[in-house]
Design a protein around this motif. Sequence first.
Motif, mmCIF file in Angstrom:
data_model
loop_
_atom_site.group_PDB
_atom_site.id
_atom_site.type_symbol
_atom_site.label_atom_id
_atom_site.label_comp_id
_atom_site.label_asym_id
_atom_site.label_seq_id
_atom_site.Cartn_x
_atom_site.Cartn_y
_atom_site.Cartn_z
ATOM 1 N N GLY A 76 0.804 -1.300 -0.082
ATOM 2 C CA GLY A 76 0.064 0.025 0.020
ATOM 3 C C GLY A 76 0.838 1.235 -0.004
ATOM 4 O O GLY A 76 1.868 1.133 -0.198
ATOM 5 N N THR A 82 2.808 4.705 1.070
ATOM 6 C CA THR A 82 3.563 5.222 2.073
ATOM 7 C C THR A 82 2.927 6.704 2.534
ATOM 8 O O THR A 82 3.133 7.701 1.525
ATOM 9 C CB THR A 82 5.100 5.392 1.625
ATOM 10 O OG1 THR A 82 5.441 4.110 1.236
ATOM 11 C CG2 THR A 82 6.025 5.916 2.870
ATOM 12 N N HIS A 95 0.714 10.161 -6.121
ATOM 13 C CA HIS A 95 0.709 10.671 -7.365
ATOM 14 C C HIS A 95 0.158 9.556 -8.397
ATOM 15 O O HIS A 95 -0.160 8.608 -8.029
ATOM 16 C CB HIS A 95 2.023 11.185 -7.980
ATOM 17 C CG HIS A 95 3.057 10.242 -8.071
ATOM 18 N ND1 HIS A 95 3.002 8.980 -8.805
ATOM 19 C CD2 HIS A 95 4.449 10.074 -7.314
ATOM 20 C CE1 HIS A 95 4.164 8.398 -8.615
ATOM 21 N NE2 HIS A 95 4.812 9.053 -7.644
ATOM 22 N N GLY A 99 1.056 8.061 -10.769
ATOM 23 C CA GLY A 99 1.962 6.949 -10.999
ATOM 24 C C GLY A 99 1.656 5.709 -9.912
ATOM 25 O O GLY A 99 1.351 4.630 -10.255
ATOM 26 N N ASN A 100 1.642 6.347 -8.498
ATOM 27 C CA ASN A 100 1.220 5.378 -7.528
ATOM 28 C C ASN A 100 -0.148 4.861 -7.973
ATOM 29 O O ASN A 100 -0.079 3.512 -7.814
ATOM 30 C CB ASN A 100 1.006 6.114 -6.397
ATOM 31 C CG ASN A 100 2.517 6.441 -5.820
ATOM 32 O OD1 ASN A 100 2.321 7.889 -5.462
ATOM 33 N ND2 ASN A 100 3.531 6.017 -5.738
ATOM 34 N N THR A 123 -0.491 1.880 -10.145
ATOM 35 C CA THR A 123 -0.305 0.649 -9.486
ATOM 36 C C THR A 123 -1.559 0.032 -8.666
ATOM 37 O O THR A 123 -2.023 -1.120 -8.664
ATOM 38 C CB THR A 123 0.865 0.515 -8.692
ATOM 39 O OG1 THR A 123 2.173 0.757 -9.466
ATOM 40 C CG2 THR A 123 1.009 -0.600 -7.895
ATOM 41 N N PHE A 124 -2.292 1.176 -8.154
ATOM 42 C CA PHE A 124 -3.385 0.539 -7.407
ATOM 43 C C PHE A 124 -4.564 0.238 -8.048
ATOM 44 O O PHE A 124 -5.582 -0.603 -7.857
ATOM 45 C CB PHE A 124 -4.030 1.826 -6.196
ATOM 46 C CG PHE A 124 -2.522 1.883 -5.289
ATOM 47 C CD1 PHE A 124 -2.204 0.721 -4.444
ATOM 48 C CD2 PHE A 124 -1.935 2.997 -5.184
ATOM 49 C CE1 PHE A 124 -1.133 0.799 -3.508
ATOM 50 C CE2 PHE A 124 -0.940 3.098 -4.140
ATOM 51 C CZ PHE A 124 -0.590 2.125 -3.616
ATOM 52 N N GLY A 175 2.696 -5.376 -6.552
ATOM 53 C CA GLY A 175 3.026 -3.833 -6.452
ATOM 54 C C GLY A 175 3.626 -3.367 -7.765
ATOM 55 O O GLY A 175 3.773 -4.076 -8.769
ATOM 56 N N GLY A 176 4.296 -2.241 -7.632
ATOM 57 C CA GLY A 176 4.700 -1.500 -9.021
ATOM 58 C C GLY A 176 6.123 -2.244 -9.111
ATOM 59 O O GLY A 176 6.870 -2.835 -8.165
ATOM 60 N N GLU A 177 6.769 -2.214 -10.214
ATOM 61 C CA GLU A 177 7.821 -2.821 -10.729
ATOM 62 C C GLU A 177 9.305 -2.577 -9.889
ATOM 63 O O GLU A 177 10.061 -3.232 -9.632
ATOM 64 C CB GLU A 177 8.189 -2.792 -11.921
ATOM 65 C CG GLU A 177 8.499 -1.333 -12.926
ATOM 66 C CD GLU A 177 8.560 -1.392 -14.331
ATOM 67 O OE1 GLU A 177 8.627 -2.522 -14.592
ATOM 68 O OE2 GLU A 177 8.527 -0.385 -14.697
ATOM 69 N N ASP A 178 8.979 -1.132 -9.407
ATOM 70 C CA ASP A 178 10.277 -0.670 -8.697
ATOM 71 C C ASP A 178 10.460 -1.531 -7.308
ATOM 72 O O ASP A 178 11.354 -1.393 -6.643
ATOM 73 C CB ASP A 178 10.275 0.905 -8.427
ATOM 74 C CG ASP A 178 8.922 1.201 -7.598
ATOM 75 O OD1 ASP A 178 7.984 0.562 -8.001
ATOM 76 O OD2 ASP A 178 9.026 2.136 -6.734
ATOM 77 N N LEU A 220 4.370 4.311 -14.808
ATOM 78 C CA LEU A 220 3.619 5.484 -15.468
ATOM 79 C C LEU A 220 4.789 6.538 -15.802
ATOM 80 O O LEU A 220 5.615 6.876 -14.820
ATOM 81 C CB LEU A 220 2.506 6.076 -14.556
ATOM 82 C CG LEU A 220 1.771 7.143 -15.456
ATOM 83 C CD1 LEU A 220 0.842 6.502 -16.569
ATOM 84 C CD2 LEU A 220 0.804 7.945 -14.427
ATOM 85 N N LYS A 262 10.228 8.083 -15.132
ATOM 86 C CA LYS A 262 9.142 7.535 -14.202
ATOM 87 C C LYS A 262 8.737 8.766 -13.450
ATOM 88 O O LYS A 262 9.425 9.567 -12.930
ATOM 89 C CB LYS A 262 9.946 6.539 -13.269
ATOM 90 C CG LYS A 262 9.163 6.136 -12.168
ATOM 91 C CD LYS A 262 9.958 5.569 -11.081
ATOM 92 C CE LYS A 262 9.138 5.503 -9.765
ATOM 93 N NZ LYS A 262 9.824 4.984 -8.557
HETATM 94 P P1 AMP Z 1 4.825 4.189 -2.166
HETATM 95 O O1 AMP Z 1 3.706 5.078 -1.653
HETATM 96 O O2 AMP Z 1 5.936 5.131 -2.647
HETATM 97 O O3 AMP Z 1 5.208 3.339 -1.391
HETATM 98 O O4 AMP Z 1 4.223 3.489 -3.782
HETATM 99 C C1 AMP Z 1 3.123 2.963 -4.021
HETATM 100 C C2 AMP Z 1 3.118 2.186 -5.103
HETATM 101 O O5 AMP Z 1 3.051 3.046 -6.099
HETATM 102 C C3 AMP Z 1 4.245 1.043 -5.045
HETATM 103 O O6 AMP Z 1 3.772 -0.237 -5.568
HETATM 104 C C4 AMP Z 1 5.124 1.622 -6.400
HETATM 105 O O7 AMP Z 1 5.791 0.729 -6.755
HETATM 106 C C5 AMP Z 1 4.114 2.633 -7.292
HETATM 107 N N1 AMP Z 1 4.826 3.465 -7.738
HETATM 108 C C6 AMP Z 1 5.680 4.515 -7.702
HETATM 109 N N2 AMP Z 1 5.880 5.225 -8.615
HETATM 110 C C7 AMP Z 1 5.247 4.772 -9.678
HETATM 111 C C8 AMP Z 1 5.085 4.979 -11.079
HETATM 112 N N3 AMP Z 1 5.794 6.015 -11.806
HETATM 113 N N4 AMP Z 1 4.297 4.185 -11.866
HETATM 114 C C9 AMP Z 1 3.765 3.226 -11.397
HETATM 115 N N5 AMP Z 1 3.612 2.761 -10.044
HETATM 116 C C10 AMP Z 1 4.490 3.581 -9.408
#
Ligand code: AMP
Length: 467
Positions: free
Chosen positions: A32, A34, A40, A42-43, A46-47, A236-239, A270, A276
């Motif tokens: 989930g 942080t 944003h 991008g996040n 993923t959701f 989760g996202g690929e990162d 995204l 990114k």
């Molecule tokens: P975080 O709140 O930073 O822990 O990220 C939440 C989710 O967003 C994680 O699954 C990340 O992998 C994903 N995420 C972060 N940046 C991007 C992006 N640019 N595109 C897609 N998913 C992202």
Amino acid sequence: MALKLFNTLSRSVQAFTPLDPAGKRVGMYCCGPTVYDFAHIGNWRTFVFADLVRRTLEFSGYEVKHVMNITDVEDKIIQRVRENQTTLREFTGKFEAAFLEDLKALGCLEPHVKPRATEHIAEIIGLIEKLVARGVAYKAADGSVYFSIDKYRGCGCQYGQLLKLNFDEMRTGERVSADEYEKESVADFALWKARVPEDGAVFWPSPFGEGRPGWHIECSAMSIKALGETFDLHLGGEDLKFPHHEDEIAQSEGATGKPFVKFWLHGAHLLVESKKMSKRLGNYFTLRDLVAKGFTGREVRYLLLSAYYRETFNFTLDGLAGAKTALARIDECVAKVRELAGTTTATPASGLVDAFKSALEEDLNISAAWAAVFEWVRETNKRIAENTLSVPEAAAALAAWERVDAVLGIGKKSEAEVPAEIAALAEARVAAKKAKDFKRADTIRDELKAKGWVIEDTPKGIKLKKI
Ligand code: AMP
Ligand code: ZN
């Protein structure tokens, strides 16, 4: 046909079968947010991807338990709490609430369980104690507890399941205390971080001394608590593949001696102008930024759902304007079908549902799924224009659309979903007209208008529309 998904563990598309011997229940965990800022888009990609996976599983007849944690203590959060001179709960509570509002605005189904890391400190400590007892974790001179990659590998376990790591080129025995690091600096990572003055009031007592958990152990503890030691899907996202998910596997398998997750699914990023979308680069939009520009959550959802999840997707405002047009085409068609169907009900017509289902079953081939939707829109519009769509056929078409939209989640609310108060007023107006009390009927119409609704008299009865 059965659902097939790309499993990062095997690096291949595999038929999905759940662990449940009855083949029914599925446990799914998605890392989930942080909560140190607004998410944003991008996040959100993923959701929304996680929401698509859940809805597709449900569409395929599975009973899904969807877990999404809230990361409410980690390095970035502590830094912000310090900068803002506030308390942890006050700071994270604000962003958690905003996240849940945005989740709704984007039409995502609420996860069944939303554990907070700070409410699982006992489970986290329990897991670390198991790792220490099994000899794969140790307390270092700085007072923190680290996971030993050497010891773990020495027990025949594999570190580097999602990603190939070349251990010959690595310096072993080094330690990393930060939550985020690159794969070039693979090293023993922190499970429990000893209290330091910069942490302020963010610390808990533990058998290893006062401190706080590392980010990775939080997800291991919360997912195991909610779904058991071995579960079906982790997203989760690929990162997050490295180090977060690799470390989750090591901690979980190191503590339980059992395989952690059957299917690992990762969504691609995204991008904005080929980079990114991220807070660090400053090239990001929150959902709120886009709403301020006149877009809706529904339009953003459509855009995020328009691309295959394993391909990076370039975000543009023009793309979002295109989403508006595409949705208007769907809405117009569905409204006409709904009007024609009236109160007639039917089982879903098979054409759209079958084409849509087989597209999604191929590793969520959303492009083919949308193609099926737009082919249906074209064909339905044609038949309505030619006057060849009968009422029962319209009812079956509407039922098919609703079935498909249970996965897409972009359908406009039907007119049947007008608020109870508005429906009651409309009924009162019908009664007034019947009683030839036209003055009262007009007053009620004005009242409805003041509340944002127009009432139209049609040969089939009244129709309520939002202004
Ligand atoms: P975080 O709140 O930073 O822990 O990220 C939440 C989710 O967003 C994680 O699954 C990340 O992998 C994903 N995420 C972060 N940046 C991007 C992006 N640019 N595109 C897609 N998913 C992202
Ligand atoms: Zn996680």
